[in-house]
Scaffold this active site. Structure first.
Site, PDB file in Angstrom:
ATOM      1  N   CYS A   2     -10.603   3.676  -9.649  1.00  0.00           N
ATOM      2  CA  CYS A   2     -11.672   4.309 -10.580  1.00  0.00           C
ATOM      3  C   CYS A   2     -10.780   5.409 -11.937  1.00  0.00           C
ATOM      4  CB  CYS A   2     -12.580   3.874  -9.397  1.00  0.00           C
ATOM      5  SG  CYS A   2     -12.753   2.642  -8.354  1.00  0.00           S
ATOM      6  N   ARG A  27      -5.091   2.973 -15.718  1.00  0.00           N
ATOM      7  CA  ARG A  27      -5.622   3.281 -14.201  1.00  0.00           C
ATOM      8  C   ARG A  27      -5.801   2.667 -13.187  1.00  0.00           C
ATOM      9  NH1 ARG A  27      -7.043   8.800 -12.954  1.00  0.00           N
ATOM     10  NH2 ARG A  27      -8.327   7.585 -10.821  1.00  0.00           N
ATOM     11  N   TRP A  73     -12.063  -0.186  -9.818  1.00  0.00           N
ATOM     12  CA  TRP A  73     -11.163  -1.242  -9.168  1.00  0.00           C
ATOM     13  C   TRP A  73     -11.426  -1.546  -7.459  1.00  0.00           C
ATOM     14  CZ3 TRP A  73      -7.779  -0.159  -4.409  1.00  0.00           C
ATOM     15  CH2 TRP A  73      -6.265  -0.681  -4.466  1.00  0.00           C
ATOM     16  N   ASN A  99     -16.472   7.452  -7.101  1.00  0.00           N
ATOM     17  CA  ASN A  99     -14.851   7.049  -7.322  1.00  0.00           C
ATOM     18  C   ASN A  99     -14.256   7.891  -5.665  1.00  0.00           C
ATOM     19  OD1 ASN A  99     -14.102   6.719 -10.171  1.00  0.00           O
ATOM     20  ND2 ASN A  99     -12.589   8.065 -10.042  1.00  0.00           N
ATOM     21  N   GLY A 100     -13.759   6.795  -4.905  1.00  0.00           N
ATOM     22  CA  GLY A 100     -13.629   6.949  -3.664  1.00  0.00           C
ATOM     23  C   GLY A 100     -13.877   6.420  -2.543  1.00  0.00           C
ATOM     24  N   GLU A 480      14.321  -0.201  -4.897  1.00  0.00           N
ATOM     25  CA  GLU A 480      13.305   0.343  -6.668  1.00  0.00           C
ATOM     26  C   GLU A 480      13.401  -0.587  -7.863  1.00  0.00           C
ATOM     27  OE1 GLU A 480      11.038   1.719  -7.570  1.00  0.00           O
ATOM     28  OE2 GLU A 480      10.903   2.247  -9.512  1.00  0.00           O
ATOM     29  N   LYS A 484      10.042  -3.237  -8.529  1.00  0.00           N
ATOM     30  CA  LYS A 484       9.669  -2.982 -10.567  1.00  0.00           C
ATOM     31  C   LYS A 484       9.482  -4.757 -10.741  1.00  0.00           C
ATOM     32  CE  LYS A 484       8.453  -0.188 -10.805  1.00  0.00           C
ATOM     33  NZ  LYS A 484       8.700   1.369 -10.930  1.00  0.00           N
ATOM     34  N   GLU A 487       6.129  -6.133  -9.271  1.00  0.00           N
ATOM     35  CA  GLU A 487       5.017  -5.676  -9.246  1.00  0.00           C
ATOM     36  C   GLU A 487       4.991  -6.125 -10.671  1.00  0.00           C
ATOM     37  OE1 GLU A 487       4.432  -1.604  -9.201  1.00  0.00           O
ATOM     38  OE2 GLU A 487       5.865  -1.085  -9.911  1.00  0.00           O
ATOM     39  N   HIS A 503      22.967  -9.699   8.192  1.00  0.00           N
ATOM     40  CA  HIS A 503      21.869  -9.112   9.475  1.00  0.00           C
ATOM     41  C   HIS A 503      21.191 -10.111   9.432  1.00  0.00           C
ATOM     42  CE1 HIS A 503      25.295  -6.598  11.290  1.00  0.00           C
ATOM     43  NE2 HIS A 503      25.052  -5.850  10.260  1.00  0.00           N
ATOM     44  N   LYS A 602      -2.782   3.002 -11.361  1.00  0.00           N
ATOM     45  CA  LYS A 602      -1.645   3.820 -11.732  1.00  0.00           C
ATOM     46  C   LYS A 602      -1.470   4.744 -10.402  1.00  0.00           C
ATOM     47  CE  LYS A 602       1.379   5.652 -14.146  1.00  0.00           C
ATOM     48  NZ  LYS A 602       2.801   5.212 -13.352  1.00  0.00           N
TER      49      LYS A 602
HETATM   50  O1  M6R Z   1       1.751   8.657  -8.251  1.00  0.00           O
HETATM   51  P1  M6R Z   1       2.713   8.015  -7.617  1.00  0.00           P
HETATM   52  O2  M6R Z   1       4.042   8.924  -7.989  1.00  0.00           O
HETATM   53  O3  M6R Z   1       2.119   9.502  -6.238  1.00  0.00           O
HETATM   54  O4  M6R Z   1       2.740   6.977  -7.119  1.00  0.00           O
HETATM   55  C1  M6R Z   1       3.266   6.480  -5.964  1.00  0.00           C
HETATM   56  C2  M6R Z   1       3.144   4.980  -5.816  1.00  0.00           C
HETATM   57  O5  M6R Z   1       1.766   4.398  -6.114  1.00  0.00           O
HETATM   58  C3  M6R Z   1       3.577   4.300  -7.499  1.00  0.00           C
HETATM   59  O6  M6R Z   1       4.622   4.967  -6.851  1.00  0.00           O
HETATM   60  C4  M6R Z   1       3.668   2.804  -7.150  1.00  0.00           C
HETATM   61  O7  M6R Z   1       4.668   2.594  -6.093  1.00  0.00           O
HETATM   62  C5  M6R Z   1       4.120   2.821  -8.674  1.00  0.00           C
HETATM   63  N1  M6R Z   1       3.789   1.361  -9.678  1.00  0.00           N
HETATM   64  C6  M6R Z   1       5.366   1.955  -8.577  1.00  0.00           C
HETATM   65  O8  M6R Z   1       5.582   1.481 -10.181  1.00  0.00           O
END
Ligand code: M6R
Length: 607
Positions: A2, A27, A73, A99-100, A480, A484, A487, A503, A602
């Protein structure tokens, strides 16, 4: 997650609020709304969907010079117009954005309902508006304080009252809130990107603080009305940095920024005379650094993957036992905190709730936690016992790219410092520093091959499952790469150590499951080649990411991408960039919303 914006000043508020919400879009959100006060009344417009949808419902001449806005959100209640913020009380005088998560909202709601209040949304946040109204006796600040005194959970709140046309009140506990101090006008926001177009003078609120704002002044206090003196910080980056600069997407722009962002992360931090690193913010003397006999890294998502690479490098260079752990897991397993352990919280945003709470748990037990953050003034940066800013510049795309390579850079510098205090000779230190220095140039070379990567993505984006496989320091790179791809393109992808496929995951191999192998010219190359052959023998399509000139790998793989040769520990940088581009182009092929993938945010400020 949010986003919040509030405005109080001489200008018409609605366009400022909508523009601020637009800047908060990155965000992640599912609905948005604004409330503006005018002549003792509140006008509220809120809609599920994009900001453009909200904008089309905001009357062009909407009057009022004070207002609040929000991007939601969903946590409690579906994505509907009614659940969007701002929320108002039944008299329509109080409006709030939140927010929260209010954990005790149900008991507060039951109580308010027994007093005759009717709720019109399914959110936890609505209780806040009704509580403020119930406490209001001509003083919004006081009513907000009495309200937040009853709340359990996390909040960043901004409230307004139709009868106080020059007053916004903000309160913070666990969700960021920043005050922007302009010329004869004030802003409140959850994120400085919402207000950077108007002011660079900001004040970061801490948990337990309340700010009461008029267009000319502000007052910060705690819940007991004690005055709190706050310092004004200056935001150092430019508006252009949060714009696309000719690229189609922020993700594309941020991938291409990496040579520069890595250079920024090393700038002034390499000491060639002593062949070591220099990180001013660690707040530790060399003697204290020498006493450290264990390092533990806490992080989430991409930052966790950076932590896994970092652990490998620190052990290799400094021979200090190092582990990376998911922050969300560490917090709830009663971690053992030892005197000579040093903790790192790695977080691009510096606001990730899982990482923040894990950090606080370690600190509560007496542990020392350093932060590696991108966002200056973020909560983790402020609450940690020291740390390193990675200086990537704002990262707007939800998928983290440039922050990852800059997080690595910061940690490589720390590893150099620690290595030089222990095992590494001057000559080894110098070579490592030079290799690190050459990384941006190599990435520029890789960025010159985007056409080939795009072509590959065009041919492979139709598959629904992928495996990413690497060994050693490149195993986290495989994790990673898989994160990527999934997502941004919604392709199911798993990252594994190449050694692990026999395995279990090898059961997945068939013509419809491509395997993407990361094959640097290191000591494990031969083993990875064997794994490639095992996949080929089972008709699995194979993509290889290898080192320029590796004809053997190219002869086995169906398709090969190349990176320049470098030293073993530098490959994570070089191997990551093509996988970022591959994910980006697959997402384009599948017509996904690259910068704002579905369901993602974000900055994940809830647990
Ligand atoms: O802001 P942060 O680095 O703490 O965020 C951690 C994860 O939420 C963040 O890396 C998330 O996995 C991304 N969407 C990856 O691209």
């Amino acid at each position: 997650m949010c986003g919040i914006i509030g405005y109080c000043g001489p200008r018409i508020a609605a366009p400022i609020l909508v523009e601020g919400l637009k800047r908060l879009e990155y965000r992640g959100y599912d609905s948005a709304g604004i409330a503006v006060a005018q002549e003792g009344r509140l006008n509220v417009v809120k809609r599920a969907g994009k900001i453009s949808n909200l904008r089309s419902h905001v009357p062009p001449e909407m009057p009022g010079i004070i207002g609040i806005g929000h991007t939601r959100w969903a946590t409690h209640g579906e994505v509907t117009d009614g659940n969007a913020h701002p929320h108002t009380d039944r008299g329509g005088k109080v409006a709030i954005v939140h927010n929260g998560i209010i954990e005790n909202y149900q008991s507060l709601k039951d109580r308010l309902e027994s007093e005759g209040v009717t709720f019109v949304s399914e959110t936890d946040s609505e209780v806040i508006a009704h509580l403020i109204a119930s406490f209001y006796q001509g003083d919004l600040e006081q009513a907000v304080k009495e309200t937040v005194g009853l709340l359990k959970g996390t909040y960043g709140i901004v409230a307004m009252h139709a009868d106080e046309p020059d007053r916004l009140v903000g309160a913070r506990n666990g969700s960021p809130l920043v005050l922007g101090v302009g010329e004869d006008e004030m802003f409140l926001a959850s994120d400085v990107t919402a207000i950077i177009a108007h002011t660079r003078q900001v004040i970061y609120l801490e948990d337990g603080e309340v700010v009461s704002v008029s267009h000319r002044d502000y007052r910060t206090t705690d819940l007991r009305n004690n005055h709190i003196e706050k310092q004004i910080d200056h935001i150092g980056w430019e508006l252009e940095e949060i714009e696309k600069a000719g690229f189609t997407h922020f993700m594309e722009k941020e991938i291409h920024e990496q040579p520069e962002s890595i250079r920024r992360a090393t700038k002034g931090r390499i000491d060639l005379e002593y062949a070591t690193g220099h990180l001013g913010g660690l707040n530790l003397t060399n003697r204290e650094l020498l006493d450290i006999n264990r390092v533990k890294i806490l992080a989430a998502g991409t930052s966790y993957h950076a932590g896994l690479v970092a652990a490998y490098v620190l052990e290799a260079l400094a021979r200090i036992p190092t582990t990376a752990e998911l922050a969300s897991e560490l917090r709830y397993r009663n971690p053992i905190v030892e005197r000579n352990s040093l903790y790192f919280a790695i977080s691009q945003s510096g606001e990730t709730a899982d990482t923040l709470y894990a950090m606080r748990e370690v600190q509560r037990k007496g542990g020392r936690v350093l932060g590696i953050c991108n966002v200056v003034g973020s909560t983790i940066a402020r609450e940690s016992d020291g740390g390193v800013y990675i200086h990537s510049g704002p990262e707007i795309a939800v998928a983290s790219t440039k922050a990852f390579t800059s997080q690595l850079t910061a940690f490589y510098l720390f590893a150099l410092i620690m290595g030089r205090m222990r095992d590494m000779s001057h000559e080894q230190g110098l070579r490592f520093a030079q290799d690190l220095d050459s990384v941006p140039g190599h990435i520029e070379t890789i960025l010159g091959t985007t056409g080939k990567i795009q072509d590959l993505a065009k041919r492979y984006a139709r598959f629904d499952n992928f495996l990413f496989l690497g060994r050693g320091i490149n195993y986290p790179v495989a994790l990673e790469a898989a994160l990527k791809l999934k997502e941004v393109s919604y392709i199911h992808a798993e990252g594994y150590s190449a050694a692990e496929i026999k395995h279990g995951p090898i059961a997945l191999i068939n013509e419809e499951t491509p395997s993407f192998f990361i094959v640097p010219d290191d000591g494990l190359r031969g083993k990875v080649i064997n794994n490639m052959k095992e996949v080929k023998a089972r008709q699995g399509p194979v993509i290889a990411l290898a080192v320029e000139g590796d004809d053997e790998v190219a002869s086995i793989a169906d398709d090969t991408l190349f990176v320049p040769h470098t030293s073993e520990l530098m490959y994570p940088f070089l191997m990551t960039v093509p996988t970022q581009l591959f994910a980006y182009y697959c997402a384009l092929e599948r017509e996904c919303n690259v910068d704002q993938p579905r369901n993602l945010a974000k900055s994940v400020t809830v647990e």
